[in-house]
Design an enzyme around this catalytic site. Structure first.
Site, PDB file in Angstrom:
ATOM      1  CG  ASP A 160      -2.283   0.550   0.968  1.00  0.00           C
ATOM      2  OD1 ASP A 160      -2.405   1.373   0.057  1.00  0.00           O
ATOM      3  OD2 ASP A 160      -3.232   0.207   1.711  1.00  0.00           O
ATOM      4  CD1 TRP A 194      -4.977   3.318  -3.102  1.00  0.00           C
ATOM      5  CD2 TRP A 194      -3.783   5.133  -2.550  1.00  0.00           C
ATOM      6  NE1 TRP A 194      -4.538   3.172  -1.806  1.00  0.00           N
ATOM      7  CE2 TRP A 194      -3.812   4.261  -1.449  1.00  0.00           C
ATOM      8  CE3 TRP A 194      -3.090   6.341  -2.430  1.00  0.00           C
ATOM      9  CZ2 TRP A 194      -3.166   4.547  -0.245  1.00  0.00           C
ATOM     10  CZ3 TRP A 194      -2.446   6.634  -1.228  1.00  0.00           C
ATOM     11  CH2 TRP A 194      -2.493   5.748  -0.158  1.00  0.00           C
ATOM     12  CG  ASP A 215      -9.676   2.023  -0.938  1.00  0.00           C
ATOM     13  OD1 ASP A 215      -8.646   2.037  -1.641  1.00  0.00           O
ATOM     14  OD2 ASP A 215      -9.658   1.774   0.286  1.00  0.00           O
TER      15      ASP A 215
HETATM   16  C1  GAL Z   1      -6.193   1.184   1.290  1.00  0.00           C
HETATM   17  C2  GAL Z   1      -6.253   0.176   0.167  1.00  0.00           C
HETATM   18  C3  GAL Z   1      -7.333  -0.826   0.515  1.00  0.00           C
HETATM   19  C4  GAL Z   1      -6.983  -1.497   1.827  1.00  0.00           C
HETATM   20  C5  GAL Z   1      -6.784  -0.455   2.912  1.00  0.00           C
HETATM   21  C6  GAL Z   1      -6.258  -1.075   4.203  1.00  0.00           C
HETATM   22  O1  GAL Z   1      -5.186   2.113   1.022  1.00  0.00           O
HETATM   23  O2  GAL Z   1      -6.531   0.823  -1.030  1.00  0.00           O
HETATM   24  O3  GAL Z   1      -7.467  -1.776  -0.517  1.00  0.00           O
HETATM   25  O4  GAL Z   1      -5.819  -2.266   1.659  1.00  0.00           O
HETATM   26  O5  GAL Z   1      -5.866   0.537   2.513  1.00  0.00           O
HETATM   27  O6  GAL Z   1      -6.027  -0.147   5.203  1.00  0.00           O
END
Ligand code: GAL
Length: 390
Positions: A160, A194, A215
């Site tokens: 991430d 992202w 997301d």
């Molecule tokens: C976001 C990610 C999600 C999930 C989340 C967990 O940044 O896009 O898919 O992994 O963090 O905290």
């Protein structure tokens, strides 16, 4: 003129790749990203969409059991991926430590269990100092963490982009690519930043898949904005390296059946990774049918590895096409409108002038040979998924 321009572009790209020592898939020869690992888009399950931080070894074991007993494994789902919140701290040597309350047997034992079911295990970390849920990130522990995962038998890592201020994603993610290669274990590498700084431009020589957007959520509006906005990114995807419009919400309850059919159809046409995000232990027959439809999955997993694109749109109607290895085309007739509408597929959109054979992929029904056009009534927020062959 158009042909001339595309021929010139092809020559330009070919010489560009030759100059950088890359292959046609954008895979630089010196790179170590293992394209062989994801020749078709990865399929599996991930904990985040349904469970967020409520993860445990019990959940992961029960999910692995359910992947097998539900028929998901036979349909092609393979990876069981723990998302954020499994990790709590680092020990004196800097080694990452799993939450001892939620994962008392540790990740290696869990990997062994998942492997015993013929499945694979994935974990999550972050390229910055902390994960999005403020667990320790992997910054400055890139090699150590990838070696730890490899030692545990991890098969897939999602990385991430929270708490990564000041870092350049292309540079930072390349460190993980190299660390995975040094770990000596084949590990699918999922880049999750992202869409920041166009990961499709450096993703193909860095990871096996890269998120293209923020997301998803379990709402038709969000899912459809993400999915229908992927048009144009198809040129960056291919065997070993995929655009990732985020994980599935099918079965989480926020969308109607037709909306989930749109979600699954669009993701298949996009050659998107298919990571179910629902509770597999309690899914109903309708959800199972959507997630495991073999003819839809075959579109996603087609060995040609071409990502589909939009060929026509008018008002709320869109037609998307994905060319398949056998010379046929998967075609989605989508109605994004608020009432049932007729959509006409003109076969010339597919380069077909004569008759074509049609099959309804959701219903498993041959529609026979049609001449020139085919018109379907498509419900609000719904889709007609066809295979069209000469
Ligand atoms: C976001 C990610 C999600 C999930 C989340 C967990 O940044 O896009 O898919 O992994 O963090 O905290």
């Amino acid at each position: 003129m158009k042909n001339l321009r595309s021929a010139l572009l092809t020559v330009l790209f070919a010489s560009l790749f030759a100059a950088t020592g890359s292959t046609a898939f954008g895979q630089a020869e010196g790179d170590s990203v293992s394209a062989r690992l994801a020749l078709t888009p990865p399929m599996g399950w991930n904990s985040w969409n349904k469970f967020a931080c409520d993860v445990s070894e019990k959940l992961i074991r029960e999910t692995a059991d359910a992947v097998v007993s539900s028929g998901m494994k036979d349909a092609g789902y393979q990876y069981v991926n723990i998302d954020d919140c499994w990790q709590v701290r680092r020990d004196a040597q800097g080694t990452i430590v799993a939450d001892p309350t939620r994962f008392p047997s540790g990740i290696k034992a869990l990997a062994d269990y998942v492997h015993s079911k013929g499945l694979k295990l994935g974990v999550y970390t972050d390229a910055g100092t902390l994960t999005c849920q403020k667990r320790p990130g992997s910054l400055d522990h890139e090699l150590q963490d990838m070696k730890t995962y490899a030692g545990w038998g991890v098969d897939y890592v999602k990385i991430d982009w929270c708490h990564a201020e000041g870092l350049d994603p292309a540079t930072q993610y390349a460190k993980f690519r190299d660390a995975i290669a040094q770990s000596g274990r084949p590990i699918v590498f999922s880049i999750c930043n992202w869409g920041v700084k166009a990961p499709w431009s450096w993703g193909p020589h860095t990871g096996n898949l890269w998120r293209t957007t923020g997301d998803i959520s379990d709402h038709y509006d969000r899912m459809s904005v993400i999915g229908f906005n992927q048009n144009g990114l198809e040129k960056f995807a291919g065997p070993g390296h995929w655009n990732d419009p985020d994980m599935l919400e099918v079965g989480n309850g926020g969308m109607k059946r037709d909306e989930y059919l749109t979600h699954m159809s669009l993701w298949a046409l996009l050659a998107a990774p298919l990571l179910a995000g629902n509770d597999l232990r309690s899914m109903n027959a309708e959800t199972k049918e959507i997630l495991t439809n073999p003819e839809i999955i075959a579109v996603d997993q087609d060995v040609k590895g071409t990502q589909g694109h939009r060929v026509w749109d008018e008002g709320p109607l869109e037609i998307w096409v994905k060319p398949l290895a056998d010379g046929g085309n998967a075609v989605g007739l989508f109605n994004r409108g608020e009432s049932e509408l007729k959509i006409t597929l003109d076969f010339t959109m597919l380069g077909i002038t004569g008759p074509a054979r049609l099959r309804d992929l959701w219903k498993h029904q041959d529609l026979g040979s049609q001449q020139g056009f085919y018109t379907a009534e498509v419900p609000k927020h719904g889709v007609m998924m066809l295979k069209v062959s000469m």
